[in-house]
Design a protein around this motif. Structure first.
Motif, PDB file in Angstrom:
ATOM      1  N   GLY A 190       0.785  -1.226   0.000  1.00 19.91           N
ATOM      2  CA  GLY A 190       0.000   0.000   0.000  1.00 19.91           C
ATOM      3  C   GLY A 190       0.814   1.271   0.000  1.00 19.91           C
ATOM      4  N   HIS A 191       2.040   1.222   0.558  1.00 19.42           N
ATOM      5  CA  HIS A 191       2.876   2.424   0.627  1.00 19.42           C
ATOM      6  C   HIS A 191       3.286   2.917  -0.767  1.00 19.42           C
ATOM      7  N   ILE A 192       3.364   1.999  -1.730  1.00 23.31           N
ATOM      8  CA  ILE A 192       3.693   2.394  -3.101  1.00 23.31           C
ATOM      9  C   ILE A 192       2.530   3.190  -3.702  1.00 23.31           C
ATOM     10  N   TYR A 193       1.323   2.702  -3.486  1.00 25.30           N
ATOM     11  CA  TYR A 193       0.146   3.410  -3.989  1.00 25.30           C
ATOM     12  C   TYR A 193      -0.053   4.737  -3.257  1.00 25.30           C
ATOM     13  N   PHE A 194       0.306   4.757  -1.971  1.00 23.70           N
ATOM     14  CA  PHE A 194       0.224   6.003  -1.204  1.00 23.70           C
ATOM     15  C   PHE A 194       1.162   7.045  -1.800  1.00 23.70           C
ATOM     16  N   ALA A 195       2.384   6.642  -2.136  1.00 27.65           N
ATOM     17  CA  ALA A 195       3.351   7.563  -2.742  1.00 27.65           C
ATOM     18  C   ALA A 195       2.854   8.063  -4.091  1.00 27.65           C
ATOM     19  N   LEU A 196       2.298   7.164  -4.897  1.00 24.59           N
ATOM     20  CA  LEU A 196       1.759   7.555  -6.204  1.00 24.59           C
ATOM     21  C   LEU A 196       0.584   8.519  -6.055  1.00 24.59           C
ATOM     22  N   GLY A 197      -0.279   8.243  -5.075  1.00 30.28           N
ATOM     23  CA  GLY A 197      -1.409   9.133  -4.827  1.00 30.28           C
ATOM     24  C   GLY A 197      -0.972  10.508  -4.378  1.00 30.28           C
ATOM     25  N   ALA A 198       0.026  10.551  -3.484  1.00 32.03           N
ATOM     26  CA  ALA A 198       0.540  11.833  -2.988  1.00 32.03           C
ATOM     27  C   ALA A 198       1.220  12.618  -4.106  1.00 32.03           C
ATOM     28  N   ILE A 199       2.019  11.949  -4.925  1.00 33.86           N
ATOM     29  CA  ILE A 199       2.680  12.606  -6.056  1.00 33.86           C
ATOM     30  C   ILE A 199       1.645  13.192  -7.014  1.00 33.86           C
ATOM     31  N   SER A 200       0.606  12.417  -7.308  1.00 35.40           N
ATOM     32  CA  SER A 200      -0.444  12.884  -8.213  1.00 35.40           C
ATOM     33  C   SER A 200      -1.150  14.112  -7.651  1.00 35.40           C
ATOM     34  N   ALA A 201      -1.501  14.062  -6.364  1.00 42.67           N
ATOM     35  CA  ALA A 201      -2.216  15.174  -5.733  1.00 42.67           C
ATOM     36  C   ALA A 201      -1.375  16.450  -5.732  1.00 42.67           C
ATOM     37  N   ILE A 202      -0.111  16.324  -5.383  1.00 46.69           N
ATOM     38  CA  ILE A 202       0.773  17.502  -5.319  1.00 46.69           C
ATOM     39  C   ILE A 202       1.042  18.067  -6.708  1.00 46.69           C
ATOM     40  N   ALA A 203       1.211  17.183  -7.684  1.00 49.84           N
ATOM     41  CA  ALA A 203       1.513  17.626  -9.043  1.00 49.84           C
ATOM     42  C   ALA A 203       0.321  18.311  -9.714  1.00 49.84           C
ATOM     43  N   LEU A 204      -0.895  17.854  -9.405  1.00 50.67           N
ATOM     44  CA  LEU A 204      -2.069  18.296 -10.158  1.00 50.67           C
ATOM     45  C   LEU A 204      -2.932  19.348  -9.468  1.00 50.67           C
ATOM     46  N   PHE A 205      -2.986  19.324  -8.145  1.00 50.38           N
ATOM     47  CA  PHE A 205      -3.931  20.183  -7.446  1.00 50.38           C
ATOM     48  C   PHE A 205      -3.216  21.329  -6.726  1.00 50.38           C
ATOM     49  N   ASN A 206      -3.986  22.360  -6.356  1.00 53.62           N
ATOM     50  CA  ASN A 206      -3.341  23.442  -5.614  1.00 53.62           C
ATOM     51  C   ASN A 206      -2.963  22.965  -4.210  1.00 53.62           C
ATOM     52  N   LYS A 207      -2.185  23.765  -3.531  1.00 54.69           N
ATOM     53  CA  LYS A 207      -1.563  23.330  -2.277  1.00 54.69           C
ATOM     54  C   LYS A 207      -2.578  22.858  -1.238  1.00 54.69           C
ATOM     55  N   GLU A 208      -3.627  23.657  -1.001  1.00 55.37           N
ATOM     56  CA  GLU A 208      -4.588  23.316   0.045  1.00 55.37           C
ATOM     57  C   GLU A 208      -5.365  22.042  -0.295  1.00 55.37           C
ATOM     58  N   ILE A 209      -5.747  21.903  -1.551  1.00 56.98           N
ATOM     59  CA  ILE A 209      -6.469  20.698  -1.967  1.00 56.98           C
ATOM     60  C   ILE A 209      -5.563  19.475  -1.816  1.00 56.98           C
ATOM     61  N   ALA A 210      -4.306  19.611  -2.211  1.00 59.55           N
ATOM     62  CA  ALA A 210      -3.350  18.502  -2.086  1.00 59.55           C
ATOM     63  C   ALA A 210      -3.155  18.118  -0.619  1.00 59.55           C
ATOM     64  N   TYR A 211      -2.974  19.126   0.249  1.00 58.49           N
ATOM     65  CA  TYR A 211      -2.822  18.854   1.679  1.00 58.49           C
ATOM     66  C   TYR A 211      -4.012  18.051   2.202  1.00 58.49           C
ATOM     67  N   ALA A 212      -5.223  18.563   1.913  1.00 54.97           N
ATOM     68  CA  ALA A 212      -6.436  17.932   2.432  1.00 54.97           C
ATOM     69  C   ALA A 212      -6.579  16.505   1.897  1.00 54.97           C
ATOM     70  N   ALA A 213      -6.325  16.311   0.605  1.00 50.91           N
ATOM     71  CA  ALA A 213      -6.473  14.989  -0.009  1.00 50.91           C
ATOM     72  C   ALA A 213      -5.519  13.978   0.619  1.00 50.91           C
TER      73      ALA A 213
END
Length: 201
Positions: free
Chosen positions: A76-99
């Protein structure tokens, strides 16, 4: 639930508290830095999973963190890293933090409340899993307050917490560490854009 399983679940979920560190690094050092840190983390855990899956190595400590169904697939940690990378790369800072924080704390609330107090299964025939109403409700509440704390916007928080909870509840074979930050972040970002457009009209 046996005490050993409780300890294991808390230990496994506590690893995801790295999300707080992700937010801190992003806030202090910026987007590019945290993306590089996450990429290095991803490469490291991919290497560990390569040794585990391709060569059968039982790496101390890391080996006990895997669930039974992860014995022959990526952790699961691999998918967590991929999810975090996607959120930070695509969304604004606050949305990424919350997600990212919803992925950790919402999931933690759902797992612990569901295992201790979950009595009623939620749409078992539709979702084909053992998620409980109690666990999903606690996740929604935690996610909503995370969204409200980070974004300060009730509408965005409501949409994000709804899609985070829906993604967590609906998925069974797809890892929730990937779908929760992507779906909650995407719909949170869309809501933010729509609110901005309506405010300018």
């Amino acid at each position: 639930m046996p005490s050993r399983e409780v300890i294991f679940e808390v230990l496994r979920k506590s690893v995801h508290l790295i999300s707080i560190l992700i937010v801190l690094i992003y806030e202090l050092f910026g987007k590019e830095t945290i993306l590089w840190v996450l990429m290095l983390f991803l490469i490291t855990v991919l290497l560990l999973d390569y040794l585990r899956l391709e060569h059968g190595m039982r790496i101390p400590f890391f080996y006990i963190m895997y669930r039974e169904h992860e014995a022959d697939r990526l952790g699961g940690h691999i998918y967590f890293a991929l999810g975090a990378i996607s959120a930070i790369a695509l969304f604004n800072k606050e949305i990424a933090y919350a997600a990212i924080l919803m992925t950790t704390f919402g999931d933690l609330a759902a797992a612990l409340i569901g295992k201790f107090h979950g009595k009623r299964r939620i749409f078992k025939k539709i979702f084909k899993n053992d998620k409980s109403i109690e666990g999903s409700t606690s996740e929604f509440i935690i996610d909503f307050f995370i969204g409200l704390l980070i974004t300060g916007n009730p509408a965005v928080s409501l949409i994000m917490s709804f899609f985070a909870t829906l993604a967590e509840t609906a998925v069974n074979k797809i890892d929730d560490n990937l779908v929760v930050p992507i779906f909650s972040g995407f719909f949170g970002q869309i809501t933010l854009i729509l609110l901005a457009l309506m405010g300018n009209s």
